[in-house]
Motif scaffolding. Structure first.
Motif, mmCIF file in Angstrom:
data_model
loop_
_atom_site.group_PDB
_atom_site.id
_atom_site.type_symbol
_atom_site.label_atom_id
_atom_site.label_comp_id
_atom_site.label_asym_id
_atom_site.label_seq_id
_atom_site.Cartn_x
_atom_site.Cartn_y
_atom_site.Cartn_z
ATOM 1 N N LEU A 99 30.596 17.152 60.481
ATOM 2 C CA LEU A 99 30.282 15.856 61.084
ATOM 3 C C LEU A 99 29.573 16.022 62.424
ATOM 4 O O LEU A 99 28.797 15.158 62.849
ATOM 5 C CB LEU A 99 31.569 15.034 61.255
ATOM 6 N N GLN A 100 29.830 17.153 63.091
ATOM 7 C CA GLN A 100 29.159 17.431 64.364
ATOM 8 C C GLN A 100 27.641 17.494 64.193
ATOM 9 O O GLN A 100 26.888 17.269 65.144
ATOM 10 C CB GLN A 100 29.661 18.761 64.930
ATOM 11 N N GLN A 124 39.262 18.563 60.788
ATOM 12 C CA GLN A 124 40.633 18.272 60.354
ATOM 13 C C GLN A 124 40.729 17.855 58.892
ATOM 14 O O GLN A 124 41.823 17.613 58.388
ATOM 15 C CB GLN A 124 41.256 17.187 61.255
ATOM 16 N N ILE A 125 39.599 17.741 58.218
ATOM 17 C CA ILE A 125 39.639 17.290 56.826
ATOM 18 C C ILE A 125 40.473 18.236 55.962
ATOM 19 O O ILE A 125 41.145 17.814 55.016
ATOM 20 C CB ILE A 125 38.206 17.144 56.266
ATOM 21 N N ALA A 131 36.245 31.456 50.341
ATOM 22 C CA ALA A 131 35.595 32.213 51.422
ATOM 23 C C ALA A 131 35.522 31.325 52.650
ATOM 24 O O ALA A 131 35.432 30.097 52.543
ATOM 25 C CB ALA A 131 34.196 32.663 51.003
ATOM 26 N N GLY A 132 35.572 31.947 53.842
ATOM 27 C CA GLY A 132 35.482 31.199 55.081
ATOM 28 C C GLY A 132 36.842 30.857 55.650
ATOM 29 O O GLY A 132 37.872 30.951 54.975
ATOM 30 N N ASP A 133 36.850 30.447 56.913
ATOM 31 C CA ASP A 133 38.078 30.079 57.625
ATOM 32 C C ASP A 133 38.218 28.567 57.610
ATOM 33 O O ASP A 133 37.398 27.852 58.199
ATOM 34 C CB ASP A 133 38.010 30.584 59.069
ATOM 35 N N PRO A 134 39.236 28.033 56.935
ATOM 36 C CA PRO A 134 39.376 26.567 56.853
ATOM 37 C C PRO A 134 39.537 25.899 58.212
ATOM 38 O O PRO A 134 39.228 24.709 58.349
ATOM 39 C CB PRO A 134 40.626 26.384 55.982
ATOM 40 N N ASN A 135 40.024 26.616 59.199
ATOM 41 C CA ASN A 135 40.256 26.013 60.512
ATOM 42 C C ASN A 135 38.992 25.896 61.346
ATOM 43 O O ASN A 135 38.929 25.094 62.284
ATOM 44 C CB ASN A 135 41.299 26.828 61.283
ATOM 45 N N THR A 175 41.349 12.361 60.057
ATOM 46 C CA THR A 175 39.998 12.850 59.760
ATOM 47 C C THR A 175 39.058 11.697 59.477
ATOM 48 O O THR A 175 39.469 10.653 58.949
ATOM 49 C CB THR A 175 40.006 13.822 58.558
ATOM 50 N N GLN A 176 37.823 11.890 59.869
ATOM 51 C CA GLN A 176 36.757 10.933 59.605
ATOM 52 C C GLN A 176 35.809 11.540 58.587
ATOM 53 O O GLN A 176 35.390 12.693 58.739
ATOM 54 C CB GLN A 176 35.988 10.627 60.887
#
Length: 787
Positions: free
Chosen positions: A194-195, A118-119, A129-133, A90-91
């Protein structure tokens, strides 16, 4: 039988409340202090251990001219191709502060980062809450911590809400995670995809493009040889970035758990500190518990004489020595258990406050963790054995005939041990006094001495738009509360820009590293930098192709000069191709913490890089002046929040870890000394009980109160002297070793040891005085009466 021992134990406690109070109070303080130290050290030595993959996680770093924790953004994409076997990479692009706008509200936030998807595979974030992937897959996505989500949206659902970052990025909340523990090397309040800024970073994808805050992490598979991976890194650099770079730089893989303790690296998010510092705290805890046990032994020994008839009667009635030992150990166990319970309650009450003092997160809930419970049980058993065995053997050894005739006294071995315990107690106190004084002097040296520049009443303020700099300067200089104004890339204690330098003219063809500060013509005078030769920096003509620079002593010496005047008009190449001429040499100043030696530094004028204002204010009415500055700043930059930092506060932050340890060291040293005072009180009580008739006879023969007080203190003053001979070399060795963690530190002079022994003598005298005077004033008739 056990019930009988417990009943007798409580009866004796009730009959001898003062004795029991001193024992319980001393042990309670000792156990509470040790427990708090244990939790503090456990927290600090457990940095990043909350990550389940911590033992397999490494930070990819750079070692060219320095150990640098920042690396190019090009590293991780290349590693994903060349090392597909890695479990995760991960960056992270870390930012120290930003302005968040939610609706009409604006917030100044610290510690956030841009991270790739990937962090979550590297760090253990607990998702609420939310999808980690997928939460960080799309541009303009943000994941908030629980506290930040509640701050922005109160009880509303944060998911899908919009926030604005730095008046630039509109972000959608795609996840909420629990707050990170305090002992993390990457503290975050929120994460941005990061995107979101990928297009802005396209021009920084070569090896030497290293943005501040750019970190790379990898997770290796289980049973994977990190040594083999490290051996492959030179080939990786050569393949992807060229042979010349491979010769100039290596890429160490730093274990995640070492980040908080490795002081070699620059550009860390949190300030590293030595593990030895926390082992020293463990040493203090050990000294505290030993002191508490010494107190117990001394007080129990003094009490033994009073209970000699009880022992005689029990032996006459058939009690064996083993039974007596069990009885006295049982009484010790009761007192220790009471002390442990009170110590745990006391530590629970003060844990939150201790956390504030140390700037760490610890709470009473940690006392219920299995590891902590096991530690409490271990320390309880240790204290019972240390405090109970010797008095139990002493009391059980009394002969029945002597006991019943009131002829019991402590043997020569007992007196020798007692004196040894006194020496040990005074030695511990003096070592702690020496340690506290040296740490205090070093902390003062950190923040106030030998900085090489003036920091008094100066605030540093960032400018969002350098085009408005001159207008802001005019507004400030017109206000009477503002004394001086200068613009730069950072005050002397801020360092964010580094580059290479060489000088073929002087035979220095291999690149070295230097810090670069971009300054205006007022900077040198405002911060009172001392010029050794040549001229100060002036405004540069934009048409000039040759850059005028001022260098410091360290750079002058690296160029091969000892005389500053000889360095004037010599040429230096900066950043590979910038031709510069030396127009001045200045005295070194401290731009980093004193953990590291001063590095080469260059001052240069560049109008486009003067984005920080340094403002020296008149000492009177500084709050009013700051209010005026904030008002003018907000008029010029209405979309931004006004933030400022006093330079002396910034310098203090460099030593935050040392300040935490100093606070703890100071607090627990005071506790140890207080416990020692209780022990001294007990020793005088012991001496008084042994010499009651002697004091009575001396009083009858005309002895004064002063002579009797002197009788009690003379022996202890002698023992303090012996203790000093033990404590001085030990204290010097321990603190000299600690000072070696810093490139610049104080020298340990004799004055510190003089203060230590004087303080010990004064503390002892005050403690002894009450009991000694009490013994001297007692009616001799009572002293000589034989019950």
């Amino acid at each position: 039988m056990l019930k009988s021992y417990i009943v007798i134990a409580f009866r004796n406690i009730r009959r001898n409340l003062s004795y029991a109070f001193l024992n319980v109070f001393g042990l309670t303080l000792g156990i509470a202090a040790c427990l708090i130290i244990f939790l503090i050290v456990r927290n600090e030595l457990g940095y990043d251990a909350y990550n389940s993959k911590a033992n397999r996680t490494y930070r990819v770093t750079l070692h060219a001219l320095d150990f640098n924790s920042n690396v190019s953004l090009a590293i991780i994409p290349a590693m994903r191709i060349d090392f597909p076997e890695l479990e995760a990479t991960t960056q992270v692009f870390f930012m120290r502060d930003g302005v968040v706008k939610v609706g009409d509200n604006r917030y100044s936030e610290k510690n956030y980062a841009f991270g790739d998807e990937q962090i979550n595979k590297v760090f253990d974030y607990q998702w609420l809450a939310g999808d980690p992937n997928t939460a960080l897959r799309q541009p303009n996505s943000v994941v908030l911590t629980e506290t930040i989500a509640q701050k922005y949206f109160d009880k509303s659902n944060a998911m899908g809400q919009l926030i604005n970052l730095d008046n630039d990025l509109n972000l959608k909340v795609t996840g909420v995670i629990k707050d990170l523990p305090g002992n993390t090397s990457m503290p975050l309040n929120f994460l941005v995809s990061l995107q979101t800024i990928s297009k802005r970073l396209e021009g920084a994808m070569h090896f030497w493009a290293i943005p501040g805050g750019s970190y790379a992490y990898i997770v290796v598979p289980p049973n994977y040889s990190i040594r083999q991976l490290q051996k492959k890194m030179p080939g990786f650099v050569k393949k992807n970035f060229g042979n010349d770079i491979a010769k100039a730089a290596v890429m160490p893989l730093q274990p995640l758990k070492d980040i908080h303790f490795d002081q070699r690296y620059i550009n860390n998010i949190t300030t590293p500190t030595s593990r030895d510092t926390y082992w020293a705290l463990i040493g203090v805890a050990l000294l505290i518990i030993i002191t508490a046990c010494i107190n117990f032994i001394n007080l129990a020994t003094a009490q033994a004489i009073r209970r000699s008839k009880e022992v005689g009667v029990r032996k006459v009635l058939g009690a064996t020595r083993q039974q007596l030992i069990r009885q006295f150990m049982g009484e010790t166990t009761v007192l220790v258990l009471i002390s442990v319970i009170l110590g745990v309650l006391l530590s629970a009450a003060f844990l939150a406050e201790a956390g504030k003092w140390m700037s760490i997160t610890i709470d009473a809930g940690q006392l219920l963790q299995p590891v902590v419970i096991g530690w409490i049980a271990s320390i309880t058993l240790l204290v019972i054995l240390l405090a109970g065995l010797y008095p139990s053997f002493i009391q059980s050894a009394f002969q029945p005939v002597d006991s019943l005739k009131n002829k019991v006294s402590v043997s020569a071995k007992g007196l020798t041990l007692r004196k040894g315990l006194v020496i040990a107690q005074f030695s511990i106190s003096q070592i702690l006094i020496v340690g506290t004084l040296i740490v205090a002097h070093q902390m003062d040296f950190f923040q106030n001495q030998d900085l090489g520049f003036s920091k008094e009443a100066v605030v540093s303020i960032g400018l969002p738009d350098v085009a408005k700099r001159e207008v802001f300067e005019q507004q400030l200089e017109s206000y009477p509360g503002v004394k001086e104004v200068s613009f730069s890339s950072g005050a002397p204690s801020y360092n964010s820009s580094f580059t290479s330098f060489s000088s073929p003219e002087l035979g220095l063809t291999k690149d070295d590293v230097t810090e670069v500060k971009y300054i205006d013509e007022k900077y040198t005078d405002m911060f009172q930098l001392k010029m050794l030769a040549g001229q100060k920096i002036w405004k540069k003509n934009p048409k000039d192709t040759l850059h005028s620079i001022v260098i410091n002593e360290t750079m002058m010496q690296k160029l091969g000069f000892q005389d500053p005047q000889k360095a004037i008009n010599k040429h230096v190449t900066l950043n590979g191709d910038q031709q510069s001429i030396i127009v001045g040499v200045m005295k070194d100043f401290q731009s980093e913490s004193k953990h590291k030696k001063r590095r080469a530094c260059v001052l240069e004028y560049n109008a486009d890089r003067l984005f920080m204002a340094g403002i020296r204010m008149q000492p009177a009415g500084m709050n009013k002046t700051i209010g005026y500055i904030g008002k003018q700043w907000s008029k010029l930059f209405p979309d931004n929040l006004f933030r400022y930092e006093f330079i002396d506060e910034h310098i203090a932050a460099m030593y935050k870890q040392e300040q935490k340890v100093y606070t703890a060291f100071q607090l627990f040293s005071y506790i140890a000394i207080l416990i020692g005072c209780l022990g001294l009180y007990g020793l005088i009580a012991f001496a008084a009980s042994q010499r009651t008739k002697e004091v009575g006879i001396r009083k009858v023969l005309g002895a004064s109160v002063y002579s009797i007080v002197n009788l009690f203190t003379r022996e202890f003053i002698f023992l303090i002297g012996i203790a000093f001979l033990v404590a001085a070399p030990l204290g010097y060795y321990i603190m000299h070793t600690w000072l070696q963690n810093f490139a610049y530190h104080i020298s340990i002079g004799p004055g510190i040891f003089i203060v230590a022994i004087a303080a010990s003598a004064i503390i002892a005298a005050i403690t002894i005085a009450y009991q000694a005077i009490k013994a001297a004033l007692i009616n001799p008739v009572k002293s000589l009466r034989n019950e």
